[in-house]
Design an enzyme around this catalytic site. Structure first.
Site, PDB file in Angstrom:
ATOM      1  N   ARG A  36     -65.929 -46.935 -24.150  1.00 41.05           N
ATOM      2  CA  ARG A  36     -66.059 -46.664 -25.386  1.00 41.05           C
ATOM      3  C   ARG A  36     -66.619 -48.178 -26.276  1.00 41.05           C
ATOM      4  NH1 ARG A  36     -62.261 -42.323 -28.320  1.00 41.05           N
ATOM      5  NH2 ARG A  36     -63.801 -40.600 -28.015  1.00 41.05           N
ATOM      6  N   LYS A 198     -60.518 -23.217 -26.231  1.00 43.95           N
ATOM      7  CA  LYS A 198     -60.937 -22.182 -27.510  1.00 43.95           C
ATOM      8  C   LYS A 198     -62.279 -21.968 -27.892  1.00 43.95           C
ATOM      9  CE  LYS A 198     -57.968 -23.883 -30.441  1.00 43.95           C
ATOM     10  NZ  LYS A 198     -57.583 -23.780 -31.754  1.00 43.95           N
ATOM     11  N   GLY A 354     -64.769 -34.790 -24.295  1.00 45.51           N
ATOM     12  CA  GLY A 354     -64.053 -35.364 -23.218  1.00 45.51           C
ATOM     13  C   GLY A 354     -63.949 -35.459 -21.765  1.00 45.51           C
ATOM     14  N   GLY A 377     -66.262 -33.629 -30.609  1.00 45.94           N
ATOM     15  CA  GLY A 377     -66.227 -33.240 -31.537  1.00 45.94           C
ATOM     16  C   GLY A 377     -67.823 -33.668 -32.786  1.00 45.94           C
TER      17      GLY A 377
HETATM   18  P1  AMP Z   1     -61.185 -27.892 -25.359  1.00 45.17           P
HETATM   19  O1  AMP Z   1     -60.970 -28.549 -25.141  1.00 45.17           O
HETATM   20  O2  AMP Z   1     -61.632 -26.663 -26.084  1.00 45.17           O
HETATM   21  O3  AMP Z   1     -63.042 -27.737 -24.709  1.00 45.17           O
HETATM   22  O4  AMP Z   1     -60.240 -27.294 -23.217  1.00 45.17           O
HETATM   23  C1  AMP Z   1     -60.676 -28.083 -22.572  1.00 45.17           C
HETATM   24  C2  AMP Z   1     -59.099 -27.233 -21.805  1.00 45.17           C
HETATM   25  O5  AMP Z   1     -59.453 -25.761 -21.616  1.00 45.17           O
HETATM   26  C3  AMP Z   1     -58.814 -27.929 -20.661  1.00 45.17           C
HETATM   27  O6  AMP Z   1     -57.775 -29.175 -20.636  1.00 45.17           O
HETATM   28  C4  AMP Z   1     -58.888 -26.740 -19.836  1.00 45.17           C
HETATM   29  O7  AMP Z   1     -57.343 -27.339 -18.798  1.00 45.17           O
HETATM   30  C5  AMP Z   1     -58.763 -25.492 -21.007  1.00 45.17           C
HETATM   31  N1  AMP Z   1     -59.082 -24.686 -19.844  1.00 45.17           N
HETATM   32  C6  AMP Z   1     -60.394 -24.321 -18.937  1.00 45.17           C
HETATM   33  N2  AMP Z   1     -59.802 -22.544 -18.822  1.00 45.17           N
HETATM   34  C7  AMP Z   1     -58.596 -22.501 -18.969  1.00 45.17           C
HETATM   35  C8  AMP Z   1     -59.070 -21.611 -18.965  1.00 45.17           C
HETATM   36  N3  AMP Z   1     -59.590 -20.245 -18.205  1.00 45.17           N
HETATM   37  N4  AMP Z   1     -57.111 -21.049 -19.264  1.00 45.17           N
HETATM   38  C9  AMP Z   1     -56.975 -21.796 -20.218  1.00 45.17           C
HETATM   39  N5  AMP Z   1     -56.894 -22.986 -20.059  1.00 45.17           N
HETATM   40  C10 AMP Z   1     -58.140 -22.968 -20.066  1.00 45.17           C
END
Ligand code: AMP
Length: 397
Positions: A36, A198, A354, A377
């Site tokens: 950064r 999510k 990230g 974000g």
């Molecule tokens: P996000 O911050 O929403 O982009 O989510 C990132 C996180 O999603 C990472 O730490 C991944 O390990 C998790 N992730 C990705 N695919 C899955 C899955 N099928 N089940 C649970 N966690 C997941």
């Protein structure tokens, strides 16, 4: 660019307040990843070349009041190394002490203020606090903190009311130009790839990009809310039950518009959410009870790769699986390589968030991506079609 940028400014002999994003990871009071800080160097070097007197501000972490653990001192030290010149460090970020320090600057000199979040007024966008920040410059503000542009905080938005010129820095300009082109005038086909844990974080992005992109590839944990909405078995996979109706509506909308909203057709499932769990690769329609989907499978990878290979614009945010665990990393790493290969063949690629950025580095293809966004974000809000307060607040040309 309809907003003023640093290139438009006359900085000679003037104190310029530059909001940067030095929210870097620290260990034992040392910066462990200086990406950064490096990203803002072009802006800082330009301001120095122009003969400005630089007053830099940033937040770091989420301190509750002054806390040495969240001091920007290590970041300032790192910047000193990178710029190869001594840098003054602020006693605080407001008040007579730093005002004096800012007035002592000569042309081309740099002062790094202490963490703006040591004052709760920062996040409240407090007017008096904003005015005190503005008192540290001669009416000129530059925002290079794209990663904070979605937040209406004092050092991003409030301060702009107390200066004559509020301009974008070079990093900010670059982010806006890549993301802006993707949503207003993308080379087609435009393929969006969304993953991560999510669905609720990205549902607005799905909605907005369905209006703009030509195809959307969904993976990661967020896929299961859509799969459940389709009536597929998902075992113990991650799901947001309160978003199923919305997911069903989006699937229906995609069907009607003949929009290619692709979901995994196969996946790697694990018995448990842990490192050495038993795994199997199955069709999503045959997900065994009690197992959870943790990566996209080989057929899905092939289909997604083909879509990516034909794209001219690619936006990617969020991993395709739990890529931190090697057993579930293949999908994400293959997608990273596919995005890089498409870029080499002429596509423009933008990777944000990230985890996706980390996956691109892990795959060793970072230098092949057109643009890696520094603000996860902020880039998601931009792609969701929202206006970023930190951009809106800048002076129109
Ligand atoms: P996000 O911050 O929403 O982009 O989510 C990132 C996180 O999603 C990472 O730490 C991944 O390990 C998790 N992730 C990705 N695919 C899955 C899955 N099928 N089940 C649970 N966690 C997941």
């Amino acid at each position: 660019m309809t907003k003023l940028t640093i290139s438009d400014l006359d900085l000679k002999g003037k104190r310029v307040f530059i909001r940067v994003d030095f929210n870097v990871p620290l260990k034992d009071a040392a910066v462990t990843d200086d990406t950064r800080i490096r990203e803002t160097l072009p802006t800082l070097r330009l301001a120095i070349e122009k003969g400005g007197r630089l007053v830099l501000a940033s937040h770091l972490g989420r301190p509750k009041g002054p806390d040495a653990k969240y001091s920007l001192k290590p970041a300032a030290k790192k910047l000193e190394e990178l710029l190869g010149k001594p840098i003054a460090f602020g006693l605080d970020c407001i008040g007579p002490g730093v005002e004096g320090q800012s007035k002592a600057l000569r042309d081309g000199e740099v002062l790094v203020l202490e963490n703006v979040r040591f004052h709760p007024e920062e996040e409240k966008n407090d007017e008096a606090f904003s005015k005190q920040l503005a008192a540290l410059c001669d009416g000129i503000f530059v925002c290079d903190a794209f990663g904070s542009a979605h937040r209406a905080h004092a050092s991003v938005v409030g301060i702009t009311h107390f200066v004559q010129q509020a301009a974008a820095g070079l990093l900010m300009e670059k982010e806006l130009s890549y993301l802006g082109r993707a949503v207003t005038d993308p080379a087609r086909p435009f393929v969006a790839i969304l993953g991560g844990a999510k669905v609720s974080d990205k549902i607005e992005v799905v909605e907005n990009l369905m209006k703009i992109a030509d195809a959307m590839l969904i993976g990661g944990g967020m896929a299961y809310t859509f799969l459940k909405a389709d009536g597929q078995p998902i075992g113990k996979s991650l799901v947001e039950d309160d978003k199923i109706d919305l997911a069903r509506r989006l699937r229906e909308e995609a069907r009607q518009k003949k929009f290619a909203l692709l979901l995994p057709v196969d996946h790697v499932v694990g018995a448990e959410f842990k490192a050495d769990t038993a795994t199997q690769t199955v069709s999503t329609s045959a997900t065994p009870d009690g197992w959870m989907g943790l990566d996209i499978g080989p057929k899905t990878i092939d289909t997604y790769k083909q879509k990516i290979a034909g794209a001219k614009t690619i936006v990617w945010n969020g991993p395709m699986g739990v890529f931190e665990n090697p057993a579930f990393a293949r999908g994400t790493l293959e997608i990273a390589k596919a995005v890089a290969a498409a870029t080499t063949s002429g596509a423009t690629s933008i990777v944000g968030g990230g985890d996706s950025v980390a996956a691109v580095h892990q795959s060793g293809v970072a230098d092949k991506i057109s643009h890696m966004s520094t603000g996860g974000g902020a880039s998601l809000e931009f792609l969701a079609g929202r206006k970023l307060p930190g951009v809106e607040a800048l002076t129109n040309k």
